[in-house]
Write a protein that holds these residues in place. Structure first.
Motif, PDB file in Angstrom:
ATOM      1  N   UNK A 100       0.830  -1.204   0.000  1.00 25.65           N
ATOM      2  CA  UNK A 100       0.000   0.000   0.000  1.00 25.65           C
ATOM      3  C   UNK A 100       0.865   1.254   0.000  1.00 25.65           C
ATOM      4  N   UNK A 101       0.278   2.351  -0.473  1.00 23.46           N
ATOM      5  CA  UNK A 101       0.990   3.625  -0.461  1.00 23.46           C
ATOM      6  C   UNK A 101       0.914   4.250   0.933  1.00 23.46           C
ATOM      7  N   UNK A 102       1.704   5.301   1.142  1.00 32.85           N
ATOM      8  CA  UNK A 102       1.734   5.969   2.441  1.00 32.85           C
ATOM      9  C   UNK A 102       0.359   6.446   2.901  1.00 32.85           C
ATOM     10  N   UNK A 103      -0.380   7.048   1.986  1.00 30.07           N
ATOM     11  CA  UNK A 103      -1.701   7.556   2.327  1.00 30.07           C
ATOM     12  C   UNK A 103      -2.658   6.433   2.710  1.00 30.07           C
ATOM     13  N   UNK A 104      -2.583   5.325   1.955  1.00 30.47           N
ATOM     14  CA  UNK A 104      -3.433   4.161   2.235  1.00 30.47           C
ATOM     15  C   UNK A 104      -3.107   3.584   3.606  1.00 30.47           C
ATOM     16  N   UNK A 105      -1.809   3.483   3.901  1.00 33.44           N
ATOM     17  CA  UNK A 105      -1.399   2.944   5.195  1.00 33.44           C
ATOM     18  C   UNK A 105      -1.923   3.812   6.326  1.00 33.44           C
ATOM     19  N   UNK A 106      -1.875   5.134   6.107  1.00 34.47           N
ATOM     20  CA  UNK A 106      -2.357   6.007   7.172  1.00 34.47           C
ATOM     21  C   UNK A 106      -3.870   5.831   7.341  1.00 34.47           C
ATOM     22  N   UNK A 107      -4.579   5.572   6.241  1.00 33.56           N
ATOM     23  CA  UNK A 107      -6.010   5.283   6.355  1.00 33.56           C
ATOM     24  C   UNK A 107      -6.240   3.996   7.156  1.00 33.56           C
ATOM     25  N   UNK A 108      -5.386   2.993   6.903  1.00 34.90           N
ATOM     26  CA  UNK A 108      -5.501   1.738   7.652  1.00 34.90           C
ATOM     27  C   UNK A 108      -5.263   2.010   9.141  1.00 34.90           C
ATOM     28  N   UNK A 109      -4.248   2.842   9.437  1.00 36.19           N
ATOM     29  CA  UNK A 109      -3.965   3.175  10.833  1.00 36.19           C
ATOM     30  C   UNK A 109      -5.163   3.848  11.485  1.00 36.19           C
ATOM     31  N   UNK A 110      -5.823   4.726  10.728  1.00 42.80           N
ATOM     32  CA  UNK A 110      -6.996   5.405  11.284  1.00 42.80           C
ATOM     33  C   UNK A 110      -8.108   4.392  11.530  1.00 42.80           C
ATOM     34  N   UNK A 111      -8.317   3.488  10.559  1.00 42.30           N
ATOM     35  CA  UNK A 111      -9.338   2.448  10.724  1.00 42.30           C
ATOM     36  C   UNK A 111      -9.036   1.630  11.979  1.00 42.30           C
TER      37      UNK A 111
END
Lengths: 329, 325
Positions: A157-168
Motif C-alpha cells: 500500500x501507499x503511504x496515504x493508504x497505510x495512514x487510512x488503515x492506521x486510522x481504521x
C-alpha cells in the motif's frame, strides 16, 4: 454542561541520559471536554508528543521519569492504575495514530489480521464478527476494494493508504479519545488534505474527542476548537482557535504567526523570523525560556519564570508582559 | 532564442533511471523521472518548482547541475550545452552553479572543521593562498550571519538552521551566479525556516543570484518565487508568474494542489470549499496514457486518455499543458 474527559495537572516528564537530565515537559496542565478537538503546536523537541505519550505510559520506563498531580481520563486515574488496566484503555478507549504508518504497522502480518487484533485483544468480538467490523471500517476510511485489501501486506500500500488503515485500526474499538501525533507530516499535501478531511468527517459521525499534535499552524487552524502552544517543554499559550490566530498574546505565538507566509492577502509582507534557536533542554535558562529570542523581553523575564495567567475563560498565557500594550503586568 | 536574459535553458530534458523490476525479466523497467520538459530560468529571478513527492522536481534540479547525466535533451547554461562538456570543463563550469540540499547535517562532513569545509571549494579549484583563503572563509561566515569563532568548530556543534547557513556559505564560496535550492528549508523548524528564506532573499539581492527553488511547501514557494513551475509525474503542467499561478491557476492539477494547502487562518479554513485531487500519484515506471493526470482529473474526457497535451501559451507569460483550457 459539558463533561471533562481528560484532565492533566502539573505534568513533568524528565529523561535520564548520559549527558544529564532532559526536562522534556515541565508543569503542563490541560484538559479536554467530551467531543472537543484540541491542537498542540510547537517546534520539534518542545514536548508536544511527550506530554501526550506519557499519559498512556508509552515512554520507555527506565529512561522517562513522569511526575504529575493528576492524570484523569473519565473516571479513571491513569496515574495510579495497574499496567494491566492501562492495557485495557490503550487501543480501546484511547487510541493513537503516529507519524510514520510504516513503522506502526507490522510488515509480516496482513492488514486484515492487524485490523482485527484490537477487537480480539480487548475481547470485544469473535473472529467472524471482527472481520466484518474490520471491513466496515476500511469502507469508512474510503479504501477501495476493502475485501481485497484485507489480505494485503503493508508494503503493498501507499503511504496515504497505510495512514487510512492506521486510522481504521485506531477507530475499531470506538475510542472516546483519538490522539493524532503528526499523522500527515510524512504525506504529500494533497494526501494530507484527504486525511484531514476524513478525520473531520469521522469526528462528525462518531463524535469522539481529538488531540491533534502538529507543527503546522495551517492544519491546526482548520481542524480544532482549541489550541495549546508549547515551547521548550512548557505551555506558553492556550486559547480558542480564533483567539489564538487573531488575537495571540504570547510573544512566541505572535512571532510564530509572523514567521510563516499567509497564503492569502497581505502577501508581500516580509517574513519576520524568530532569531536564535530554542534552548538546550539539558541546560535550561532561569526565568522565561523564550526570553533570549523575545522582542518584548524585560529584566524580570530573565530572572523569574512567568506564571500562566488567565486572560479570559478560555485564554491563558505565560508571559510577564501584556503584549497588546507592551507593559509589564 | 538566447538573448542574454536566460541564464539556464532546458530543452526537451529527459532523465530515466533503470530499475530491476522482476527477476529474470528481459528488459529493465524505466522510471521516467523527468520526461521531456523545457523551460528557461531568467537571470536574477527565483523560479519555484513544486509538485508532490516523486514528480521529478529534485531530479530536474540535479540534472541541471549535471549531478545526473541527462538521458536526452540538453541543458544550456549561458548558451553552453552542459551535457557536451568534458569532466574538466564541467568542473570549471561548476564554479558558476551550486546546489543546496534538504538535510544540512548529511551535507557537511562531521569530521571536518567548518573552516576546512568552507575552504574546500578554494582547494579544489586551486584558488588563493592559505591566508587569503582564511580571510575569504571568515567573510563568508559573516555573510551568512554566523559568528567569527565558527571557523574551528565542527558541524555537530551547530543547530539545523546554523548548519544550513554553513551549507549556504560553502555554496557561495566561488561566487556562483546560479544556485539550485533543493528543499532547503523542509528539514528545519518553522521558526527557523523564515530565517533561512530571508537570508536567501538578502543574498540574492546583494550578489545578484538566480535561484531554482524546489519545495513542496507551496505557501513558502509563493512567497519567495517570481515564477512557478508545477510538475507532475515528470512533466511540467503549468508555468507562469507566481501571483498569476496562485490567484488564477488554470490546470486542474494546479487547482487541486493549491486547494490542498492549509491556511493559517481559521475563518478562511471554515468557509472555503476545497477540491483537492482524489487518489494518489501513480508510479512513474508506468505512467498513465495521454495526460498523466487523467485518472485523478475531475474534468478529464476521451481526448485526455489518448493524447498527451503539450505546454501551450495562454498569454501573460503563462503556459498550461491541458486539452481543456
Amino acid at each position: 454542561m459539558s463533561e471533562t474527559i481528560l484532565s492533566v495537572k502539573n505534568l513533568n516528564v524528565q529523561f535520564i541520559t548520559k549527558r544529564g537530565i532532559i526536562k522534556a515537559v515541565q508543569d503542563v496542565s490541560y484538559s479536554l471536554e467530551k467531543g472537543e478537538a484540541v491542537g498542540i503546536v510547537g517546534e520539534s523537541g518542545c514536548g508536544k508528543s511527550v506530554s501526550v505519550l506519557s499519559l498512556l505510559r508509552l515512554l520507555p520506563e527506565n529512561l522517562a521519569r513522569i511526575k504529575s498531580d493528576e492524570i484523569r481520563f473519565c473516571d479513571t486515574d491513569l496515574l495510579h492504575i495497574a499496567n494491566k488496566d492501562m492495557q485495557n484503555i490503550r487501543g480501546s478507549k484511547i487510541s493513537i495514530i503516529f507519524q510514520d504508518p510504516m513503522a506502526s504497522l507490522n510488515p509480516v502480518l496482513t492488514i486484515g489480521r492487524q485490523l482485527r487484533e484490537p477487537l480480539i485483544i480487548h475481547r470485544m468480538a469473535k473472529a467472524k464478527e471482527a472481520n466484518n467490523k474490520a471491513l466496515e471500517l476500511l469502507r469508512m476510511v474510503q479504501i477501495p476494494d476493502p475485501e481485497e485489501r484485507m489480505n494485503n501486506y503493508p508494503y503493498e500500500m501507499s503511504g496515504g493508504m497505510r495512514q487510512r488503515v492506521m486510522i481504521a485500526m485506531s477507530l475499531i474499538c470506538n475510542p472516546e479519545l483519538l490522539i493524532a501525533d503528526e499523522p500527515t507530516t510524512a504525506l504529500d499535501v494533497t494526501v494530507q488534505a484527504q486525511i484531514i478531511d476524513l478525520v473531520k468527517e469521522l469526528r462528525r459521525r462518531l463524535g469522539m474527542s481529538l488531540i491533534w499534535i502538529s507543527h503546522d499552524l495551517g492544519i491546526i487552524a482548520g481542524l480544532v476548537n482549541r489550541v495549546l502552544v508549547m515551547y521548550a517543554g512548557t505551555i506558553v499559550e492556550e486559547a480558542l482557535v480564533d483567539d489564538l490566530f487573531y488575537t495571540p498574546r504570547h510573544p512566541y505565538t505572535r512571532a510564530l504567526l509572523a514567521s510563516i507566509p499567509q497564503a492569502e492577502g497581505q502577501l508581500k509582507r516580509k517574513l519576520q523570523p524568530i532569531r536564535g534557536s530554542p534552548p538546550d533542554l539539558l541546560n535550561l535558562p532561569r526565568g522565561c525560556l523564550f526570553a533570549e529570542r523575545c522582542n518584548y523581553v524585560k529584566d524580570v523575564c530573565r530572572k523569574e519564570k512567568p506564571p500562566i495567567r488567565r486572560i479570559n475563560d478560555n485564554h491563558r498565557c505565560a508571559c510577564w508582559m501584556d503584549t497588546t500594550t507592551s507593559e509589564v503586568l | 532564442m538566447n538573448d542574454g536574459q536566460n541564464i539556464v535553458e532546458i530543452r526537451n530534458l529527459k532523465k530515466y533511471f533503470p530499475v530491476k523490476h522482476k527477476l529474470f525479466a528481459k528488459q529493465n523497467c524505466l522510471v521516467r523521472a523527468v520526461d521531456d520538459i523545457s523551460f528557461t530560468i531568467k537571470k536574477g529571478e527565483t523560479l519555484g518548482l513544486v509538485g508532490e513527492s516523486g514528480c521529478g522536481k529534485s531530479t530536474t534540479g540535479r540534472t541541471i547541475v549535471r549531478l545526473y547525466k541527462p538521458t536526452a535533451g540538453s541543458v544550456l547554461y549561458d548558451g553552453i550545452d552542459l551535457a557536451k562538456l568534458s569532466k574538466k570543463e564541467m568542473r570549471i563550469m561548476r564554479r558558476n552553479m551550486q546546489i543546496i540540499f534538504q538535510d544540512p547535517f548529511s551535507s557537511l562532513n562531521p569530521r571536518m572543521t567548518v573552516g576546512n569545509i568552507i575552504s574546500e571549494p578554494f582547494v579544489i579549484h586551486n584558488m588563493g593562498t592559505k591566508k587569503t583563503c582564511k580571510e575569504h572563509v571568515e567573510a563568508l561566515i559573516n555573510k551568512v550571519g554566523l559568528k567569527g569563532d565558527t571557523y574551528y568548530r565542527y558541524p555537530h556543534e551547530f543547530s539545523g538552521g546554523q548548519c544550513q547557513r554553513l551549507v549556504i556559505a560553502r555554496a557561495l564560496a566561488l561566487n556562483p551566479e546560479f544556485i539550485v535550492c533543493d528543499e532547503p528549508i523542509s528539514a528545519l523548524d518553522v521558526s527557523i525556516q523564515a530565517q533561512i528564506v530571508n537570508l536567501l532573499e538578502g543574498l540574492q539581492e546583494e550578489l545578484k543570484l538566480t535561484y531554482l527553488f524546489i519545495a513542496h511547501d507551496l505557501s513558502m514557494v509563493r512567497y519567495i518565487s517570481n515564477r512557478v513551475a508545477v510538475m507532475y509525474l515528470g512533466k511540467i503542467f503549468e508555468l507562469g508568474e507566481s501571483e498569476e499561478i496562485y490567484t488564477h491557476p488554470l490546470h486542474p492539477y494546479t487547482k487541486g494542489l493549491l486547494s490542498s494547502i492549509p491556511y493559517p487562518n481559521p475563518k478562511v479554513e471554515r468557509t472555503r470549499t476545497r477540491h483537492f485531487p482524489s487518489g494518489e500519484i501513480p508510479s512513474p515506471t508506468d505512467p498513465p496514457s495521454g495526460c498523466r493526470y487523467h485518472p485523478r482529473c475531475p474534468i478529464a474526457d476521451k481526448k485526455c486518455k489518448s493524447d498527451q497535451p503539450e505546454l501551450k501559451s495562454v498569454g501573460k507569460q503563462h503556459w498550461v499543458a491541458c486539452h481543456l483550457i
